[in-house]
Design a protein around this motif. Structure first.
Motif, PDB file in Angstrom:
ATOM      1  N   ARG A  73      -5.749  12.099   6.334  1.00 14.19           N
ATOM      2  CA  ARG A  73      -4.287  12.165   6.372  1.00 14.19           C
ATOM      3  C   ARG A  73      -3.729  11.571   5.084  1.00 14.19           C
ATOM      4  O   ARG A  73      -4.095  10.479   4.686  1.00 14.19           O
ATOM      5  CB  ARG A  73      -3.807  11.373   7.588  1.00 14.19           C
ATOM      6  CG  ARG A  73      -2.347  11.356   7.788  1.00 14.19           C
ATOM      7  CD  ARG A  73      -2.018  10.523   9.041  1.00 14.19           C
ATOM      8  NE  ARG A  73      -0.675  10.773   9.450  1.00 14.19           N
ATOM      9  CZ  ARG A  73      -0.291  11.659  10.338  1.00 14.19           C
ATOM     10  NH1 ARG A  73      -1.171  12.380  10.960  1.00 14.19           N
ATOM     11  NH2 ARG A  73       0.971  11.819  10.625  1.00 14.19           N
ATOM     12  N   ARG A  74      -2.805  12.295   4.463  1.00 11.49           N
ATOM     13  CA  ARG A  74      -2.136  11.809   3.257  1.00 11.49           C
ATOM     14  C   ARG A  74      -1.091  10.778   3.654  1.00 11.49           C
ATOM     15  O   ARG A  74      -0.387  10.935   4.645  1.00 11.49           O
ATOM     16  CB  ARG A  74      -1.461  12.969   2.532  1.00 11.49           C
ATOM     17  CG  ARG A  74      -0.855  12.585   1.218  1.00 11.49           C
ATOM     18  CD  ARG A  74      -0.380  13.841   0.467  1.00 11.49           C
ATOM     19  NE  ARG A  74       0.073  13.483  -0.842  1.00 11.49           N
ATOM     20  CZ  ARG A  74       1.328  13.167  -1.135  1.00 11.49           C
ATOM     21  NH1 ARG A  74       2.251  13.163  -0.203  1.00 11.49           N
ATOM     22  NH2 ARG A  74       1.678  12.845  -2.363  1.00 11.49           N
ATOM     23  N   VAL A  75      -0.986   9.708   2.871  1.00 12.17           N
ATOM     24  CA  VAL A  75      -0.057   8.617   3.164  1.00 12.17           C
ATOM     25  C   VAL A  75       0.806   8.375   1.936  1.00 12.17           C
ATOM     26  O   VAL A  75       0.288   8.217   0.833  1.00 12.17           O
ATOM     27  CB  VAL A  75      -0.824   7.322   3.535  1.00 12.17           C
ATOM     28  CG1 VAL A  75       0.140   6.192   3.804  1.00 12.17           C
ATOM     29  CG2 VAL A  75      -1.735   7.560   4.727  1.00 12.17           C
ATOM     30  N   ASP A  76       2.109   8.360   2.131  1.00 13.36           N
ATOM     31  CA  ASP A  76       3.037   8.065   1.039  1.00 13.36           C
ATOM     32  C   ASP A  76       3.452   6.605   1.116  1.00 13.36           C
ATOM     33  O   ASP A  76       3.963   6.151   2.141  1.00 13.36           O
ATOM     34  CB  ASP A  76       4.280   8.945   1.125  1.00 13.36           C
ATOM     35  CG  ASP A  76       3.988  10.397   0.814  1.00 13.36           C
ATOM     36  OD1 ASP A  76       3.131  10.643  -0.055  1.00 13.36           O
ATOM     37  OD2 ASP A  76       4.604  11.283   1.439  1.00 13.36           O
ATOM     38  N   ILE A  77       3.226   5.880   0.025  1.00 13.36           N
ATOM     39  CA  ILE A  77       3.682   4.495  -0.081  1.00 13.36           C
ATOM     40  C   ILE A  77       4.530   4.383  -1.341  1.00 13.36           C
ATOM     41  O   ILE A  77       4.338   5.143  -2.290  1.00 13.36           O
ATOM     42  CB  ILE A  77       2.507   3.488  -0.095  1.00 13.36           C
ATOM     43  CG1 ILE A  77       1.562   3.743  -1.267  1.00 13.36           C
ATOM     44  CG2 ILE A  77       1.746   3.522   1.221  1.00 13.36           C
ATOM     45  CD1 ILE A  77       0.452   2.706  -1.407  1.00 13.36           C
ATOM     46  N   PRO A  78       5.480   3.452  -1.372  1.00 11.30           N
ATOM     47  CA  PRO A  78       6.319   3.307  -2.569  1.00 11.30           C
ATOM     48  C   PRO A  78       5.479   2.991  -3.807  1.00 11.30           C
ATOM     49  O   PRO A  78       4.474   2.280  -3.721  1.00 11.30           O
ATOM     50  CB  PRO A  78       7.235   2.129  -2.227  1.00 11.30           C
ATOM     51  CG  PRO A  78       7.203   2.005  -0.745  1.00 11.30           C
ATOM     52  CD  PRO A  78       5.876   2.521  -0.312  1.00 11.30           C
ATOM     53  N   ALA A  79       5.880   3.522  -4.951  1.00 10.89           N
ATOM     54  CA  ALA A  79       5.140   3.308  -6.200  1.00 10.89           C
ATOM     55  C   ALA A  79       5.229   1.857  -6.667  1.00 10.89           C
ATOM     56  O   ALA A  79       4.272   1.324  -7.224  1.00 10.89           O
ATOM     57  CB  ALA A  79       5.657   4.243  -7.284  1.00 10.89           C
ATOM     58  N   TRP A 123      -5.613   0.734  -1.054  1.00 11.24           N
ATOM     59  CA  TRP A 123      -4.670   1.647  -1.690  1.00 11.24           C
ATOM     60  C   TRP A 123      -4.004   0.931  -2.843  1.00 11.24           C
ATOM     61  O   TRP A 123      -3.541  -0.199  -2.702  1.00 11.24           O
ATOM     62  CB  TRP A 123      -3.576   2.090  -0.722  1.00 11.24           C
ATOM     63  CG  TRP A 123      -3.994   3.037   0.347  1.00 11.24           C
ATOM     64  CD1 TRP A 123      -4.940   4.004   0.273  1.00 11.24           C
ATOM     65  CD2 TRP A 123      -3.456   3.121   1.664  1.00 11.24           C
ATOM     66  NE1 TRP A 123      -5.023   4.672   1.455  1.00 11.24           N
ATOM     67  CE2 TRP A 123      -4.116   4.149   2.328  1.00 11.24           C
ATOM     68  CE3 TRP A 123      -2.476   2.412   2.343  1.00 11.24           C
ATOM     69  CZ2 TRP A 123      -3.832   4.510   3.633  1.00 11.24           C
ATOM     70  CZ3 TRP A 123      -2.189   2.763   3.645  1.00 11.24           C
ATOM     71  CH2 TRP A 123      -2.858   3.804   4.276  1.00 11.24           C
ATOM     72  N   ASP A 124      -3.917   1.591  -3.979  1.00 11.59           N
ATOM     73  CA  ASP A 124      -3.137   1.091  -5.112  1.00 11.59           C
ATOM     74  C   ASP A 124      -1.808   1.838  -5.132  1.00 11.59           C
ATOM     75  O   ASP A 124      -1.781   3.062  -4.963  1.00 11.59           O
ATOM     76  CB  ASP A 124      -3.863   1.333  -6.436  1.00 11.59           C
ATOM     77  CG  ASP A 124      -5.056   0.414  -6.607  1.00 11.59           C
ATOM     78  OD1 ASP A 124      -4.965  -0.744  -6.184  1.00 11.59           O
ATOM     79  OD2 ASP A 124      -6.079   0.862  -7.156  1.00 11.59           O
ATOM     80  N   SER A 125      -0.725   1.104  -5.343  1.00 11.01           N
ATOM     81  CA  SER A 125       0.576   1.756  -5.396  1.00 11.01           C
ATOM     82  C   SER A 125       0.611   2.735  -6.560  1.00 11.01           C
ATOM     83  O   SER A 125      -0.007   2.518  -7.588  1.00 11.01           O
ATOM     84  CB  SER A 125       1.681   0.716  -5.545  1.00 11.01           C
ATOM     85  OG  SER A 125       1.556   0.042  -6.776  1.00 11.01           O
ATOM     86  N   GLY A 126       1.320   3.804  -6.367  1.00 15.79           N
ATOM     87  CA  GLY A 126       1.430   4.821  -7.398  1.00 15.79           C
ATOM     88  C   GLY A 126       0.327   5.852  -7.351  1.00 15.79           C
ATOM     89  O   GLY A 126       0.425   6.897  -7.983  1.00 15.79           O
ATOM     90  N   ALA A 127      -0.750   5.607  -6.608  1.00 12.34           N
ATOM     91  CA  ALA A 127      -1.855   6.561  -6.491  1.00 12.34           C
ATOM     92  C   ALA A 127      -1.560   7.539  -5.357  1.00 12.34           C
ATOM     93  O   ALA A 127      -0.688   7.307  -4.522  1.00 12.34           O
ATOM     94  CB  ALA A 127      -3.160   5.825  -6.230  1.00 12.34           C
TER      95      ALA A 127
END
Length: 148
Positions: A73-79, A123-127
């Motif tokens: 599952r793709r996950v969107d997190i703030p950059a 997870w690294d932000s922006g990735a």
């Protein structure tokens, strides 16, 4: 000698000086005290929200019992949060938000079924981030990682 014309010029200069002093004082108070505290509070709230949304995505990624034990599952997190990059790391049972600012961060425990044995990765932000679930039906592993 007649100095009456000079008094209006002096009055205008004094009025202008008072206005400039007021603006300088107001700017110093706002940028020196109120605005940094507000930015820090907003950053902390955004960090909590990002961690809560990441936890919910991890919980949604686990397939129901009896289904195939592999899911992604793709996950969107703030950059960025408060203008800086951050990481969300798994330590086996919890997700941790790691940010350069000590006031921004936190820990959350996803509510997962007993068949999930371990939560790993980072997870690294922006990735481009994804969560994958794989393993045997009785012992699933949830992994945080980058798409690719």
């Amino acid at each position: 000698m007649d100095d009456r014309g000079l008094s209006t010029v002096v009055e205008k200069l004094l009025s202008l000086s008072v206005v400039v002093l007021y603006i300088t004082l107001l700017t110093t108070v706002l940028y020196g005290g109120s605005l940094p505290a507000y930015r820090g509070a907003v950053g902390a709230q955004l960090g909590e929200r990002a961690l809560a949304e990441a936890t919910a995505e991890v919980e949604r990624a686990v397939p129901p019992p009896g289904r195939a034990a592999a899911a992604s599952r793709r996950v969107d997190i703030p950059a960025t949060i408060d203008g800086a990059g951050y990481r969300i790391r798994a330590n086996g049972t919890h997700l941790l938000l790691v940010h350069p600012d000590a006031e921004i961060g936190g820990t959350a425990r996803p509510v997962l079924p007993d068949r999930v044995g371990n939560v790993t990765g980072e997870w690294d932000s922006g990735a481009d981030t994804v969560v994958t679930v794989d393993g045997a039906q009785g012992n699933l592993t949830v992994r945080l990682g980058a798409r690719g």
